[in-house]
Enzyme design. Sequence first.
Site, PDB file in Angstrom:
ATOM      1  N   ARG A  91     -10.354 -11.365   0.170  1.00  0.00           N
ATOM      2  CA  ARG A  91     -11.212 -12.302  -0.561  1.00  0.00           C
ATOM      3  C   ARG A  91     -10.562 -13.689  -0.633  1.00  0.00           C
ATOM      4  O   ARG A  91     -11.249 -14.696  -0.717  1.00  0.00           O
ATOM      5  CB  ARG A  91     -11.527 -11.752  -1.954  1.00  0.00           C
ATOM      6  N   LYS A 123       0.850  -1.199   0.000  1.00  0.00           N
ATOM      7  CA  LYS A 123       0.000   0.000   0.000  1.00  0.00           C
ATOM      8  C   LYS A 123       0.881   1.242   0.000  1.00  0.00           C
ATOM      9  O   LYS A 123       1.862   1.300   0.733  1.00  0.00           O
ATOM     10  CB  LYS A 123      -0.897   0.003   1.247  1.00  0.00           C
TER      11      LYS A 123
HETATM   12  N1  BES Z   1      -8.298  -4.025   3.576  1.00  0.00           N
HETATM   13  C1  BES Z   1      -8.390  -3.472   2.286  1.00  0.00           C
HETATM   14  C2  BES Z   1      -9.663  -2.674   2.081  1.00  0.00           C
HETATM   15  C3  BES Z   1      -9.844  -1.439   2.924  1.00  0.00           C
HETATM   16  C4  BES Z   1      -9.447  -0.195   2.455  1.00  0.00           C
HETATM   17  C5  BES Z   1     -10.475  -1.509   4.147  1.00  0.00           C
HETATM   18  C6  BES Z   1      -9.645   0.929   3.215  1.00  0.00           C
HETATM   19  C7  BES Z   1     -10.691  -0.370   4.915  1.00  0.00           C
HETATM   20  C8  BES Z   1     -10.275   0.846   4.446  1.00  0.00           C
HETATM   21  C9  BES Z   1      -8.343  -4.573   1.236  1.00  0.00           C
HETATM   22  O1  BES Z   1      -7.590  -5.702   1.562  1.00  0.00           O
HETATM   23  C10 BES Z   1      -7.726  -4.005   0.004  1.00  0.00           C
HETATM   24  O2  BES Z   1      -6.583  -3.695   0.035  1.00  0.00           O
HETATM   25  N2  BES Z   1      -8.507  -3.909  -1.073  1.00  0.00           N
HETATM   26  C11 BES Z   1      -8.052  -3.389  -2.309  1.00  0.00           C
HETATM   27  C12 BES Z   1      -8.446  -4.320  -3.419  1.00  0.00           C
HETATM   28  C13 BES Z   1      -7.758  -4.053  -4.730  1.00  0.00           C
HETATM   29  C14 BES Z   1      -6.270  -4.374  -4.632  1.00  0.00           C
HETATM   30  C15 BES Z   1      -8.392  -4.912  -5.792  1.00  0.00           C
HETATM   31  C16 BES Z   1      -8.700  -2.016  -2.492  1.00  0.00           C
HETATM   32  O3  BES Z   1      -9.842  -1.822  -2.026  1.00  0.00           O
HETATM   33  O4  BES Z   1      -8.050  -1.143  -3.032  1.00  0.00           O
HETATM   34 MN    MN Z   2      -5.521  -5.473   1.038  1.00  0.00          MN
END
Ligand code: BES
Ligand code: MN
Length: 487
Positions: free
Chosen positions: A341, A267
Amino acid sequence: MLKLQSDLKDKTETLVIPVCEDKDIHDDPALVSVIEKAKTVRNFKGEKDQEVIFYNEPKLNAERVIVMGLGKAEKADTEVLRACAGNSVKKCIRKEPAEIIIALPSEKKFGKPMADMLEAMMEGAFLANHLFDKYKTEKKQTPLKQIAFLVPSDAKKKFAKLGSRISVICEGTILAREWVCIPSGEKTPDQLAGLISEHAGKEKLDITVFDEKELKEKGCGAILAVGAGSDSPPRMVVLEYKAKNAKKTIAFVGKGITFDSGGINMKPGGSSRNMKNDMAGAAAVAAALITVARLKPKVNVIGIAPLVENMPSGKSYRPGDILKTFDGKTVEVGNTDAEGRLILIDALSYAVKTYKPDAVIDLATLTGACLTALGDKIAGLFSPDDSLAEAIMASGQKTFERCWRLPLPEDYKESLKSEIADKSNVADLNGGGAVTAALFLSEFVGETRWAHLDIAGPAFFNKGSAYCGAGGTGFGVRLLCDVLEKL
Ligand code: BES
Ligand code: MN
Ligand code: ZN
């Protein structure tokens, strides 16, 4: 701590009287006369969050009386009452332990059943009385030692047991809130499994914790892959509540990423700042099971929490890797940050195969896209089953853990295909991130009635609100306990 009272014989420290700006909602003449006096105070009308304070009102036998505005009667729903009770409690919390008594509006005049009003106000008050100060060296505040509600004497008898039920439900919510607030370094998968087992062990629950060896034997390749980069190996906690003569079995599954760095697709910048909260789904599910064990509904309930840390290292899973899931299907990793997921499909297909539940509901802080779509107060609800979705919507309305249904369009499924594996964990589609994540999960529940709640928004707040401090909100615990009655 929650108590019902039908008189003001004992001297009270603080009495709170909720009022509306356009309607009289109290019967008791002593209360009515103070409300009339409040309305002579310049600018005080009883608008939402307006207040007037009187000291040593002789007729009311209280050191302090707060007349609190609820706004217009028509708009003053149970959530306005819940928030009013929460704000009242917060106003009274100080260094020394204090007490409060809150006057309930009249059923007739306000036009709402006493049960609904009491339930909401008890919840707001109990939840607001929780302080998370474990990490503060100096404790500046002490929770109230008693929260009483002034009700007519028939209601005092009729609802004598309500306080203990609401306390149990709110304690469950608080447990989930605290788990979410713990820093990731203190809740590795093994440590969190230990915390959950410690609390679950006090109730009549069967507890099983699978370690990495057992996960491997079971074939949970997705959970193991996501956990591979961390020095703290994954766990899967299974909690089972069995009711006598139960006709149904309901399974809850919660995403338990104890820290989400994104993995090799790390991230950027500050966006992992809040990722200790990425186990809020697991926290809600485990806390709901502990609560269920105390409430004892007539239905079997299974709670499954895969606990995994998503970290980058030389051992991490990589984009391009192909995983063999519990279900048997292969998944190509398009992005290691779409890890939720992956752990969920192993847990969901394990739940479906092992327990053949009548319904399965999963909770997950799954996508930033859902947060963008609905904001941080509303969860995304996905289900191909209208009656299950409606039950969840109704429970969410009751507990004010709001859900909004989003679609599972059949033709979008195509975007999740992989050229060389059965599926890809990311979609080849413009936008719709919350929808395609839900569609990915839907491929792993077979014909079982299933619903998915994306709680990326409401799982945690950066700022506190009327009855929730900053941090984990415990979103879902009250909803899951309620929905069991409707399935
Ligand atoms: N844990 C995150 C989602 C999230 C983001 C929760 C902000 C709470 C606040 C999840 O694992 C994630 O990183 N999702 C990605 C998916 C993408 C890589 C397809 C996202 O939402 O950007
Ligand atoms: Mn994630
Ligand atoms: Zn995540």
